[in-house]
Design an enzyme around this catalytic site. Structure first.
Site, PDB file in Angstrom:
ATOM      1  N   ASP A 243      37.532  49.604  50.026  1.00 35.35           N
ATOM      2  CA  ASP A 243      38.368  50.197  51.072  1.00 35.35           C
ATOM      3  C   ASP A 243      37.518  50.553  52.292  1.00 35.35           C
ATOM      4  OD1 ASP A 243      40.739  50.333  49.258  1.00 35.35           O
ATOM      5  OD2 ASP A 243      39.412  51.690  48.168  1.00 35.35           O
TER       6      ASP A 243
ATOM      7  N   ALA B  41      34.683  41.195  31.466  1.00 35.67           N
ATOM      8  CA  ALA B  41      33.635  40.279  31.923  1.00 35.67           C
ATOM      9  C   ALA B  41      34.121  38.837  32.069  1.00 35.67           C
ATOM     10  CB  ALA B  41      32.439  40.342  30.976  1.00 35.67           C
ATOM     11  N   ALA B  42      35.292  38.535  31.499  1.00 38.12           N
ATOM     12  CA  ALA B  42      35.816  37.176  31.683  1.00 38.12           C
ATOM     13  C   ALA B  42      36.805  37.127  32.844  1.00 38.12           C
ATOM     14  CB  ALA B  42      36.486  36.706  30.393  1.00 38.12           C
TER      15      ALA B  42
ATOM     16  N   HIS C 234      42.164  55.425  45.294  1.00 37.52           N
ATOM     17  CA  HIS C 234      42.204  53.991  45.607  1.00 37.52           C
ATOM     18  C   HIS C 234      43.649  53.538  45.399  1.00 37.52           C
ATOM     19  CE1 HIS C 234      41.142  49.799  45.938  1.00 37.52           C
ATOM     20  NE2 HIS C 234      41.712  49.559  44.782  1.00 37.52           N
TER      21      HIS C 234
ATOM     22  N   GLN D  13      36.541  53.667  25.968  1.00 34.62           N
ATOM     23  CA  GLN D  13      35.232  53.292  26.525  1.00 34.62           C
ATOM     24  C   GLN D  13      34.399  54.539  26.847  1.00 34.62           C
ATOM     25  OE1 GLN D  13      35.762  50.241  29.525  1.00 34.62           O
ATOM     26  NE2 GLN D  13      36.698  48.866  28.047  1.00 34.62           N
TER      27      GLN D  13
ATOM     28  N   MET E  50      38.244  37.821  36.937  1.00 34.68           N
ATOM     29  CA  MET E  50      37.904  37.187  38.229  1.00 34.68           C
ATOM     30  C   MET E  50      36.791  37.931  38.965  1.00 34.68           C
ATOM     31  SD  MET E  50      41.492  36.019  39.929  1.00 34.68           S
ATOM     32  CE  MET E  50      42.047  37.685  40.167  1.00 34.68           C
TER      33      MET E  50
ATOM     34  N   SER F 190      34.448  39.879  37.733  1.00 37.06           N
ATOM     35  CA  SER F 190      33.189  39.662  37.013  1.00 37.06           C
ATOM     36  C   SER F 190      32.603  38.304  37.300  1.00 37.06           C
ATOM     37  CB  SER F 190      33.416  39.757  35.506  1.00 37.06           C
ATOM     38  OG  SER F 190      33.590  41.064  35.153  1.00 37.06           O
TER      39      SER F 190
ATOM     40  N   ARG G  75      49.222  45.413  36.435  1.00 41.19           N
ATOM     41  CA  ARG G  75      50.611  45.872  36.387  1.00 41.19           C
ATOM     42  C   ARG G  75      51.545  44.659  36.451  1.00 41.19           C
ATOM     43  NH1 ARG G  75      53.101  50.683  40.106  1.00 41.19           N
ATOM     44  NH2 ARG G  75      55.285  50.263  39.725  1.00 41.19           N
TER      45      ARG G  75
END
Ligand SMILES: NC(=O)C1=CN([C@@H]2O[C@H](COP(=O)(O)OP(=O)(O)OC[C@H]3O[C@@H](n4cnc5c(N)ncnc54)[C@H](OP(=O)(O)O)[C@@H]3O)[C@@H](O)[C@H]2O)C=CC1
Ligand SMILES: O=C([O-])CC(=O)C(=O)O
Length: 445
Positions: A257, A110-111, A285, A210, A113, A115, A190
């Site tokens: 995409d 959430a911090a 993706h 998660q 880009m 988000s 990466r």
């Protein structure tokens, strides 16, 4: 509760320092903007280990002592932030504004880009509609906790009427509690010299954890949109670790995409992009994804009838879409964030609004009885339609030719290899990585 009463949540610090903060206001009004400003001045975020829910009835221009009605244990609710530690009398507002019941939306990374664009779209009502109040539950890490507070401060300062709660936490079990939507963006990028197998393993562990947390505490019908790369295999790992949630509820984001493909087709045909429909992204993706020009339409006509340069379709168009992310990174010095957040909004809206007659949208979904002969038990982007109830069905009337089949076979082989590589994270044995050499994220060139 009458229109001159409010419900508020006040914070009570741990018994060790016995400090209590309660709502004190001599002027209470039911204009939500007014409430925001009052509360903002009355409260600052303070670290707490316990929170008490306070109910108080207040006549206009009169201060009353709130009565605590419920004390929550330290682990039962994620850390609310600042003004959002106060709750509103939603019932009264529902009556006057016909608002729907509040929904819980969890966002990881959430911090980051993406988000940073997405959260403000969610809070504005652009995604779920102007009658849908929301609670945002933000997941970060030790590394990002301060940044996350900055995000929450910006949300406070935006005074969004529909944004009723914001909480921040580094514990997915807190953040995913009762989540009805989970937008999973957090993932390690990466780095130089890092093998794709390493990325699959590092991010796979995040998504396994998660998945377990969603399985334990989220709504049983939570819709999960996995954005963090490699998103198809992360989504597979996540759903395998959440056996109590229908696998059909998990999506890997390939909408960006699709949007990129529509833009390229419109550009070549010299039409505005709203004329392009029925675009499927098949598969992963990654740079093996297959943007399908065989079934796509421009102004209702098959693309191949409008764009006669079929060599361009098979070569340049494919590569432009597959590598769009990488070209953008070279120019911007960072990966697509704004357009990704737009595509997340599109992906959510496609599930909560009926798909226009004859059209469809792409999403990476679990292959379980698909009509196209694609390998089962992977997350593969395919054409979907929705009745607007949060669910989807696969489109049956699509055609294939040798070119499309060949592309699909390649991206399918890549996803099967990724799946073998993460077997240790899906509970299916020991991971064995024999990834095809050309397997790359759209952002890698
Ligand atoms: N599917 C798609 O179409 C697209 C997917 N993406 C993917 O989305 C993801 C997020 O992108 P973006 O928001 O731009 O990235 P950022 O780097 O801005 O944010 C990513 C967040 O991931 C979290 N994270 C989790 N684990 C780690 C770790 N080990 N090291 C570093 N950060 C970590 C960080 O938050 P914290 O510290 O709070 O955990 C960070 O804030 C990436 O995986 C990217 O490849 C990007 C574009 C399109
Ligand atoms: O590779 C990345 O991180 C960015 C990405 O997914 C994209 O632009 O499609």
């Amino acid at each position: 509760m009458s229109s001159s009463a409010v419900m508020a949540v006040a914070e009570v610090s741990s018994p060790s320092n016995a400090k209590t903060r309660l709502l004190q206001s001599s002027q209470l009004s039911f204009s939500s903007t007014h409430l925001y400003s009052l509360r903002r001045s009355a409260f600052r975020p303070i670290p707490t280990t316990q929170k008490a829910r306070i109910s108080c009835s207040v006549a206009p221009n009169q201060v009353q002592t709130p009565i605590p009605v419920q004390v929550e244990g330290p682990k039962t609710k994620s850390e609310c932030y600042g003004v959002f530690c106060l709750t509103y009398d939603l019932k009264a507002e529902e009556e006057t504004k016909s608002w729907k019941k509040m929904i819980n939306i969890a966002v990881s990374g959430a911090a980051g880009m993406i988000s940073n664009h997405l959260l403000f779209k969610l809070a504005s009502g652009e995604v779920f509609g102007p009658d849908q109040p929301i609670a945002l539950k933000l997941l970060g890490s030790e590394r990002s906790l301060q940044a996350l507070e900055g995000v929450a401060m910006e949300l406070e300062d935006s005074l969004y009427p529909l944004l009723r709660e914001v909480s921040i936490s580094i514990d997915p079990y807190e953040v995913f509690q009762d989540a009805e939507w989970a937008i999973l963006i957090g993932a390690k990028p990466r780095g130089p010299g890092m093998e794709r197998a390493d990325l699959l393993d590092i991010n796979g562990q995040i998504y396994a954890e998660q998945g377990k947390a969603l399985n334990s505490v989220a709504s049983r019908d939570v819709k999960v949109i996995v954005v963090g790369n490699p998103c198809n295999t992360n989504a597979l790992i996540c759903l395998k670790n959440a056996p109590n949630i229908p696998a059909k509820n998990f999506h890997a984001l390939t909408r960006l995409d699709e949007n990129r493909a529509k833009c390229q087709l419109a550009l070549k045909a010299g039409v505005f992009y709203d004329k392009v429909s029925n675009v499927t992204i098949w598969g992963n993706h990654s740079t093996t994804q297959v943007p399908d020009f065989l079934n796509a339409r421009i102004d209702g006509l098959p693309v191949k009838e409008v764009i006669k340069d079929h060599k361009w379709l098979e070569e340049e168009f494919m590569e432009n879409v597959q590598k769009r992310g990488g070209v953008l990174i070279k120019k911007w010095g960072r990966s697509s964030a704004a357009s990704t957040s737009v595509s997340i909004v599109d992906a959510i809206k496609s599930l909560i609004t009926p798909t226009p007659e004859g059209d469809w949208f792409s999403s990476g979904v679990y292959t379980n009885g698909n009509p196209y002969g694609i390998a089962e038990d992977i997350v593969f982007s395919m054409p979907c339609r929705s009745k607007g109830d949060g669910h989807y069905e696969l489109v049956k009337d699509v055609i294939f030719d040798d070119y499309l089949r060949k592309g699909i076979a390649k991206t399918e082989a890549e996803l099967l290899a990724e799946k073998r590589c993460v077997a240790h994270l899906t509970g299916e044995g020991i991971g064995y990585c024999d990834l095809p050499e050309d397997t790359m994220l759209p952002g890698e060139m």
